[in-house]
Scaffold this active site. Sequence first.
Site, PDB file in Angstrom:
ATOM      1  N   SER A 143       0.854  -1.184   0.000  1.00  0.00           N
ATOM      2  CA  SER A 143       0.000   0.000   0.000  1.00  0.00           C
ATOM      3  C   SER A 143       0.890   1.234   0.000  1.00  0.00           C
ATOM      4  O   SER A 143       2.001   1.213   0.563  1.00  0.00           O
ATOM      5  CB  SER A 143      -0.898   0.022   1.237  1.00  0.00           C
ATOM      6  OG  SER A 143      -1.569   1.263   1.360  1.00  0.00           O
ATOM      7  N   TYR A 157      -1.571  -0.215  10.288  1.00  0.00           N
ATOM      8  CA  TYR A 157      -1.778  -0.756   8.932  1.00  0.00           C
ATOM      9  C   TYR A 157      -0.599  -0.368   8.040  1.00  0.00           C
ATOM     10  O   TYR A 157      -0.060  -1.206   7.304  1.00  0.00           O
ATOM     11  CB  TYR A 157      -3.081  -0.220   8.354  1.00  0.00           C
ATOM     12  CG  TYR A 157      -3.269  -0.487   6.878  1.00  0.00           C
ATOM     13  CD1 TYR A 157      -3.588  -1.760   6.412  1.00  0.00           C
ATOM     14  CD2 TYR A 157      -3.124   0.542   5.943  1.00  0.00           C
ATOM     15  CE1 TYR A 157      -3.753  -2.001   5.052  1.00  0.00           C
ATOM     16  CE2 TYR A 157      -3.290   0.307   4.585  1.00  0.00           C
ATOM     17  CZ  TYR A 157      -3.608  -0.961   4.145  1.00  0.00           C
ATOM     18  OH  TYR A 157      -3.779  -1.205   2.799  1.00  0.00           O
TER      19      TYR A 157
END
Length: 248
Positions: A143, A157
């Site tokens: 990501s 995250y």
Amino acid sequence: MAKVVLVTGGSRGIGAAACRLAARDGWDVAVNFGREREAAEAIVAEVRAAGRRAVALQADVRDEEAVLRLFDQTEEALGPISGLVNSAGITGRISKLMDAPAEEMRRTLEINVMGTLLCCREAVRRMARSRGGTGGSIVNLSSRAADLGSPNEFVWYAASKGAIDSLTIGLAREAGPEGIRVNAVAPGLILTDIHASAGDAGRVERLTPAVPLGRPGTAEESAEPIVWLLSEAASYVSGTVVDVGAGR
């Protein structure tokens, strides 16, 4: 021999798009899901409509025994695996780190990091030439959060995706002599249900002004480089993290 790819988290979002596009490019597809059987079966139907074989398989990627069973079932149904897409992942609920429940962070790390490690390990065991395999390609889902850090949203995250980048680079060097390429795709602001799951259904609209191209991306735009990395067109690409973030 048919090309077989296992896509974890294949029932929704970028994983589902990867299943569809892999079928378009001639792959038979094992669609892994955690709880959403109906959604996974719908993806299976789409893959079959494209003329490829497909099967929906439930497994919690945090569970080692479940992962071993997932790979066994994939090969029993479709044949030897030559591709793996590690798309299973969560963000947890949006909050500052100081307000984040430990269990939320732990679950995110277990799915995103441990799940990917377990699936990579099993794929390498089966693809490795030294163990009778014929090589293959692994694509991990990173990501842009790994570089941006996701402050005030979910830094845990972001940390999990930083781990995926390190895993991708290290495993590419370790598994290359076995004929296995390992890469990652790092999507940016993408239109999927992950934002609503994190507790901010309006997140895409809120962050779009910071995207140089002026719009969010689609799941298909993230899946295209995934399927390219799986393919022989990327035969000399390994250890690479491909940013799909429109310059953000």
